[in-house]
Write a protein that holds these residues in place. Structure first.
Motif, mmCIF file in Angstrom:
data_model
loop_
_atom_site.group_PDB
_atom_site.id
_atom_site.type_symbol
_atom_site.label_atom_id
_atom_site.label_comp_id
_atom_site.label_asym_id
_atom_site.label_seq_id
_atom_site.Cartn_x
_atom_site.Cartn_y
_atom_site.Cartn_z
ATOM 1 N N LYS A 104 38.522 10.281 31.191
ATOM 2 C CA LYS A 104 37.421 9.326 31.225
ATOM 3 C C LYS A 104 37.910 8.049 31.896
ATOM 4 N N PHE A 105 36.967 7.312 32.490
ATOM 5 C CA PHE A 105 37.341 6.106 33.215
ATOM 6 C C PHE A 105 36.411 4.964 32.824
ATOM 7 N N LEU A 112 40.886 -0.675 35.891
ATOM 8 C CA LEU A 112 40.448 0.683 35.583
ATOM 9 C C LEU A 112 41.271 1.224 34.427
ATOM 10 N N ARG A 113 40.583 1.600 33.355
ATOM 11 C CA ARG A 113 41.231 2.214 32.202
ATOM 12 C C ARG A 113 41.078 3.721 32.299
ATOM 13 N N ILE A 114 42.211 4.438 32.242
ATOM 14 C CA ILE A 114 42.213 5.898 32.284
ATOM 15 C C ILE A 114 42.443 6.396 30.866
ATOM 16 N N THR A 125 46.308 1.656 32.532
ATOM 17 C CA THR A 125 45.373 0.696 33.111
ATOM 18 C C THR A 125 45.912 0.276 34.471
ATOM 19 N N VAL A 135 33.400 3.901 39.477
ATOM 20 C CA VAL A 135 34.155 5.036 40.009
ATOM 21 C C VAL A 135 33.153 5.997 40.638
ATOM 22 N N THR A 138 36.290 11.486 41.242
ATOM 23 C CA THR A 138 37.718 11.761 41.084
ATOM 24 C C THR A 138 37.966 13.232 41.388
ATOM 25 N N ILE A 147 41.172 8.914 43.123
ATOM 26 C CA ILE A 147 40.112 8.111 42.508
ATOM 27 C C ILE A 147 39.438 7.308 43.611
#
Length: 279
Positions: A104-105, A112-114, A125, A135, A138, A147
């Motif tokens: 999730k992003f 950007l937090r993964i 991050t 986004v 991906t 990404i």
């Protein structure tokens, strides 16, 4: 005659000396074969870094122009391997973890937090800049993740992220590639090259990015996927120009294609041809 034989002996001596050098076979599941041919019997399968002595090199002109190296190990087994697997020093191999493809992003304020798609655990991050608000898409190949970001002005940017090492591996892709039409096609064995496929329908371009040199090799009009046969070598088919062949380019609804070999930036033609339907 004596002088000529002496010169030939010197030539043979220096030629052999140039080959009698120690190198490393580095890779996973590297096939050591009896003869320089992909159809030859496999003597053994090699993994990791194996120190060997080079005995000579040969090109398999009857097959697909692959470059082979004849080697001998410290325990005296001899055979041929693709030259792609020959290195002057041991290579490092990072352990490939089982990276979840379900991610999730969250993109806020340029960061950007993964997150793990199941547990929502924060994996990393990365800063992408406040210019992009969402986004776009991906794509994952192995442990590498493409990404693509988008802003309200329909501008796109892309990065390649290493899910094992938790770092951006390649950024600012839009300087070379139209990111809104870009697909992450493949990663070469041993992660030496990235392949990006760009375009729609018949109008397609392949971008082969060399990680060691940070440069692109561009192939226009190549619609089908590349076939990697070694870390620095792939097979592809292309339609030759009229000055390159005496054969008809078109036969009804079919078009002539010739098999070619790309090896570390050099292209070699082969005698293998085919006619394929123009889909």
């Amino acid at each position: 005659m004596i002088q000529r034989n002496y010169l030939l002996l010197l030539y043979f001596f220096f030629t052999m000396c140039s080959y009698q050098k120690d190198v490393y076979i580095s890779g996973n599941k590297v096939m050591l074969r009896e003869k320089p041919s992909e159809k030859s019997k496999v003597i053994r399968q090699l993994d990791g870094n194996i120190k060997v002595t080079v005995l000579g090199e040969i090109t398999d002109d009857n097959s697909d122009y692959r470059l082979w190296t004849k080697v001998r190990s410290s325990n005296h087994f001899e055979g041929y391997v693709y030259s792609d697997y020959i290195f002057s020093s041991p290579q490092s191999f990072s352990a490939v973890k089982n990276v979840s493809s379900k991610l999730k992003f969250e993109l806020n304020n340029g960061s950007l937090r993964i997150l793990d798609g199941k547990t929502s655990k924060l994996l990393d991050t990365i800063f992408v800049g406040s210019r992009y608000q969402k986004v776009f898409k991906t794509e994952q190949k192995g442990h590498f993740l493409l990404i693509v970001f988008q802003n309200d002005e329909e501008e796109f940017e892309g990065v390649v992220y290493d899910l094992n090492l938790h770092r951006v591996f390649l950024k600012n892709l839009s300087k070379q590639i139209h990111m809104h039409m870009c697909y992450f096609e493949s990663v070469s064995p041993q992660d030496l090259f990235f392949v990006f496929d760009v375009g729609t329908g018949f109008v397609r371009t392949k971008y082969v990015f060399d990680l060691s040199k940070s440069e692109y090799h561009v192939f226009d009009g190549m619609r089908k996927e590349l076939q990697w046969i070694a870390p620095r070598t792939f097979i592809f088919y292309t339609t030759p120009s009229e000055r390159e062949t005496n054969l008809p380019i078109l036969k009804g609804d079919s078009i002539l294609e010739e098999k070619r070999i790309w090896r570390n930036g050099n292209i070699y033609r082969t005698k293998t041809i085919r006619y394929t339907y123009q889909d």
